[in-house]
Design an enzyme around this catalytic site. Structure first.
Site, PDB file in Angstrom:
ATOM      1  N   PRO A  73       2.790  -3.307  -6.028  1.00 46.26           N
ATOM      2  CA  PRO A  73       1.529  -3.407  -6.761  1.00 46.26           C
ATOM      3  C   PRO A  73       0.356  -3.338  -5.802  1.00 46.26           C
ATOM      4  O   PRO A  73       0.314  -4.041  -4.795  1.00 46.26           O
ATOM      5  CB  PRO A  73       1.602  -4.773  -7.424  1.00 46.26           C
ATOM      6  CG  PRO A  73       2.921  -5.358  -7.055  1.00 46.26           C
ATOM      7  CD  PRO A  73       3.424  -4.619  -5.885  1.00 46.26           C
ATOM      8  N   GLU A  74      -0.559  -2.479  -6.123  1.00 49.23           N
ATOM      9  CA  GLU A  74      -1.814  -2.381  -5.373  1.00 49.23           C
ATOM     10  C   GLU A  74      -2.936  -2.843  -6.311  1.00 49.23           C
ATOM     11  O   GLU A  74      -2.661  -3.347  -7.392  1.00 49.23           O
ATOM     12  CB  GLU A  74      -2.010  -0.947  -4.879  1.00 49.23           C
ATOM     13  CG  GLU A  74      -0.818  -0.461  -4.054  1.00 49.23           C
ATOM     14  CD  GLU A  74      -0.943   0.976  -3.548  1.00 49.23           C
ATOM     15  OE1 GLU A  74      -2.077   1.437  -3.320  1.00 49.23           O
ATOM     16  OE2 GLU A  74       0.100   1.637  -3.404  1.00 49.23           O
TER      17      GLU A  74
END
Length: 277
Positions: A2-3
């Site tokens: 996840p960014e």
DNA sequence: CGCGTCGCCTGTGGGC
DNA sequence: TGCCCACAGGCGACGC
């Protein structure tokens, strides 16, 4: 995994789903997920009976404010997920932590690779936690002028991709979105930060903002392994709009040449040889 | 200061 | 079918 976009999607849903809820009980199934509290008992004790008042985000960190001044901070690492528990479902594999609410329902933290973490920090501890406090500008929340961005670039002599991924420079970009940003800006990953023309600086900054806003709009990127899903278990839709990431050999959307994949300092890097200079 | 490599963990998929 | 290796959205510690 996840960014910033994925974490921001989670933040918005968490804010709706958990703000105002009181934590009734906490179960820790793998203490390796609790890395900076003295021990699991301290973590549990600091949470039980507390109410979540709001949910914020800086870079890839989630910050659930608790009544008093404590913070429940969460980083998802490579493989972390947050899921709203459904009443009937069985515990998923790799369930690390469950927070159950007095109002009913629960929040699950799942993390196969255990690079993610949860911690409860007092206001003082939070203010002294360098991993969070030393983050650079949040790429979405703290927009600046492109002139200021240019000064930041000129003060460094670093290859663009590693600089974009440096959380102390800008917070929130990881391997997917730095490649997407560089394609949108028409810049190669190995260009050096202080070599950019004014026009290239503008293109780069605009690409940061536009890529992240679009990715949030489409609720983040879910790759074929399904690693990222939102709070309700649904994948994001942004993968189909990727220009380069995870598109090796496919036609560049701009010039139709095949997208190239290379290994750059241990990370997969995707780009178009013709459209990026 | 910048950069490449390694390690932290576990699961998956491809090649043989 | 099974085994082994490479690889995976992050990140910090090293050494040069």
């Amino acid at each position: 995994m996840p960014e910033l976009p994925e974490v921001e999607v989670l933040r918005r849903d968490l804010d709706k789903e958990t703000s105002g809820k009181k934590i009734k009980s906490v179960e820790v199934f793998d203490e390796r997920s609790i890395k900076r509290n003295a021990n699991v008992k301290a973590f549990v004790n600091a949470l039980e009976g507390k109410k979540i008042t709001s949910v914020s985000r800086t870079g890839k960190w989630l910050d659930l404010a608790l009544d008093k001044t404590d913070h429940l901070v969460i980083h998802l690492g490579m493989s972390g997920q947050l899921l709203k528990a459904t009443p009937k479902s069985e515990d998923p594999d790799h369930l690390k932590v469950r927070l159950s609410f007095t109002q009913g329902g629960a929040l699950l933290f799942i993390d196969p690779r255990i690079f993610g973490e949860m911690a409860v920090l007092s206001g003082e501890e939070f203010a002294a936690t360098e991993d969070i406090q030393d983050l650079g500008l949040d790429a979405l929340d703290q927009q600046i002028s492109w002139a200021e961005f240019g000064r930041m670039l000129m003060s460094r002599r670093t290859k663009l991709k590693s600089l974009l991924m440096d959380q102390k420079f800008i917070a929130g970009l990881g391997n997917i979105y730095s490649d997407e940003v560089l394609f949108n800006a028409g810049l190669m990953h190995d260009r050096v930060s202080n070599s950019l023309s004014a026009q290239e600086v503008r293109r780069l900054y605009r690409a940061v903002i536009e890529v992240l806003q679009e990715a949030v709009k489409y609720r983040g990127s879910t790759l074929s392994d399904g690693g990222y899903v939102d709070l309700f278990g649904k994948p994001g839709d942004y993968r189909q709009y990727h220009k380069v990431y995870d598109r090796e050999g496919e036609a560049c959307r701009r010039c139709r040449r095949p997208v190239v994949k290379a290994k750059i300092s241990g990370r997969s890097t995707y780009y178009c040889e013709a459209c990026q200079v």
